[in-house]
Design an enzyme around this catalytic site. Structure first.
Site, PDB file in Angstrom:
ATOM      1  CE  LYS A  11      -3.784  -2.340   2.450  1.00 39.70           C
ATOM      2  NZ  LYS A  11      -4.653  -2.295   3.654  1.00 39.70           N
ATOM      3  CE1 TYR A  51      -9.130  -3.280   0.760  1.00 37.85           C
ATOM      4  CE2 TYR A  51      -8.387  -1.190  -0.139  1.00 37.85           C
ATOM      5  CZ  TYR A  51      -8.124  -2.371   0.548  1.00 37.85           C
ATOM      6  OH  TYR A  51      -6.853  -2.639   1.008  1.00 37.85           O
ATOM      7  CG  ASN A 114      -3.377  -2.652   7.131  1.00 33.55           C
ATOM      8  OD1 ASN A 114      -3.320  -2.067   6.054  1.00 33.55           O
ATOM      9  ND2 ASN A 114      -4.347  -3.503   7.431  1.00 33.55           N
ATOM     10  CG  HIS A 117      -4.917  -6.297  -0.429  1.00 34.08           C
ATOM     11  ND1 HIS A 117      -6.148  -6.335   0.188  1.00 34.08           N
ATOM     12  CD2 HIS A 117      -4.993  -7.150  -1.485  1.00 34.08           C
ATOM     13  CE1 HIS A 117      -6.932  -7.159  -0.488  1.00 34.08           C
ATOM     14  NE2 HIS A 117      -6.266  -7.666  -1.501  1.00 34.08           N
ATOM     15  CD  GLU A 128      -8.427  -9.063  -3.773  1.00 32.89           C
ATOM     16  OE1 GLU A 128      -9.212  -8.802  -2.847  1.00 32.89           O
ATOM     17  OE2 GLU A 128      -7.308  -9.582  -3.576  1.00 32.89           O
TER      18      GLU A 128
HETATM   19  P1  IDP Z   1      -7.559  -7.154   5.310  1.00 36.52           P
HETATM   20  O1  IDP Z   1      -6.757  -6.085   4.622  1.00 36.52           O
HETATM   21  O2  IDP Z   1      -6.760  -7.820   6.396  1.00 36.52           O
HETATM   22  O3  IDP Z   1      -8.174  -8.141   4.364  1.00 36.52           O
HETATM   23  P2  IDP Z   1     -10.212  -5.975   5.564  1.00 36.52           P
HETATM   24  O4  IDP Z   1     -11.172  -6.227   6.679  1.00 36.52           O
HETATM   25  O5  IDP Z   1     -10.503  -6.550   4.227  1.00 36.52           O
HETATM   26  O6  IDP Z   1      -8.760  -6.421   6.087  1.00 36.52           O
HETATM   27  O7  IDP Z   1     -10.063  -4.395   5.451  1.00 36.52           O
HETATM   28  C1  IDP Z   1      -9.395  -3.832   4.349  1.00 36.52           C
HETATM   29  C2  IDP Z   1      -8.507  -2.706   4.820  1.00 36.52           C
HETATM   30  O8  IDP Z   1      -9.321  -1.680   5.382  1.00 36.52           O
HETATM   31  C3  IDP Z   1      -7.554  -3.060   5.959  1.00 36.52           C
HETATM   32  O9  IDP Z   1      -6.374  -3.695   5.508  1.00 36.52           O
HETATM   33  C4  IDP Z   1      -7.269  -1.701   6.535  1.00 36.52           C
HETATM   34  O10 IDP Z   1      -6.347  -0.974   5.703  1.00 36.52           O
HETATM   35  C5  IDP Z   1      -8.625  -1.032   6.395  1.00 36.52           C
HETATM   36  N1  IDP Z   1      -9.388  -1.145   7.649  1.00 36.52           N
HETATM   37  C6  IDP Z   1     -10.016  -2.234   8.143  1.00 36.52           C
HETATM   38  N2  IDP Z   1     -10.609  -1.978   9.327  1.00 36.52           N
HETATM   39  C7  IDP Z   1     -10.349  -0.668   9.583  1.00 36.52           C
HETATM   40  C8  IDP Z   1     -10.681   0.205  10.650  1.00 36.52           C
HETATM   41  O11 IDP Z   1     -11.343  -0.164  11.618  1.00 36.52           O
HETATM   42  N3  IDP Z   1     -10.223   1.497  10.559  1.00 36.52           N
HETATM   43  C9  IDP Z   1      -9.480   1.941   9.503  1.00 36.52           C
HETATM   44  N4  IDP Z   1      -9.145   1.142   8.476  1.00 36.52           N
HETATM   45  C10 IDP Z   1      -9.566  -0.138   8.513  1.00 36.52           C
HETATM   46 MG    MG Z   2      -9.652  -7.905   2.939  1.00 34.60          MG
END
Ligand code: IDP
Ligand code: MG
Length: 151
Positions: A11, A51, A114, A117, A128
């Site tokens: 990212k 997303y 984080n 992805h 994807e």
């Molecule tokens: P993942 O990336 O581990 O698959 P997902 O639930 O698919 O997690 O969420 C996609 C992305 O959305 C996460 O990697 C993170 O960047 C963001 N995200 C998820 N939950 C939160 C939150 O509570 N606050 C802010 N960003 C979030």
């Molecule tokens: Mg995800």
């Protein structure tokens, strides 16, 4: 069986922090095979598609804005259980819950930054990969390591 593919993306925060080599190096050293890679800044429309399953979530607008804020490194990695193992290598979504030794556990702090992805199922990996790459961008090659990585 060893031809399962997953979509892994570094990212914008991972790119800005100079972590492309660190993250892709982990997949390379693991033994997975790189099938495609591109470096690009995506627009909001493309990231909203990526997303789409999260569009009802309160963090969605901020997520898309962050993802569009700079270039990303998008990759396809191939190998046995690439989807599941890729997720294990990434760690939990929230770095606070990610085990040390995982990418998120070692290299980041907050869920909203984080750094990487990874596809969460074979079905979403296929979607994807389709969204990010043209068929002809998926390179068909044989890694000389293959006979040493698999029995
Ligand atoms: P993942 O990336 O581990 O698959 P997902 O639930 O698919 O997690 O969420 C996609 C992305 O959305 C996460 O990697 C993170 O960047 C963001 N995200 C998820 N939950 C939160 C939150 O509570 N606050 C802010 N960003 C979030
Ligand atoms: Mg995800």
């Amino acid at each position: 069986m060893s031809d399962e593919r997953t979509f892994i993306m570094i990212k914008p925060d991972g790119v800005q922090r100079g972590l492309i080599g660190e993250i892709l190096g982990r997949f390379e050293r693991k033994g997975f095979k790189l099938v495609a890679m591109k470096f690009q800044q995506s627009d909001v429309a493309h990231l909203e598609k990526h997303y789409d399953d999260l569009k009802a979530r309160p963090f969605f607008p901020g997520l898309v804005k962050y993802m569009a804020s700079g270039p990303v490194c998008a990759m396809v990695w191939e190998g046995l259980n690439a989807v599941k193992t890729g997720r294990v290598m990434l760690g939990a979504t929230n770095p606070a819950d990610s085990a040390p030794g995982t990418i998120r556990g070692d290299l980041c702090i907050q869920v909203g930054r984080n750094i990487c992805h990874g596809s969460d199922s074979v079905e979403s990996a296929n979607k994807e990969i389709d969204l990010w790459f043209k068929k002809e961008e998926l390179v068909n090659w044989t890694s000389t390591q293959k006979s040493w990585v698999y029995e």
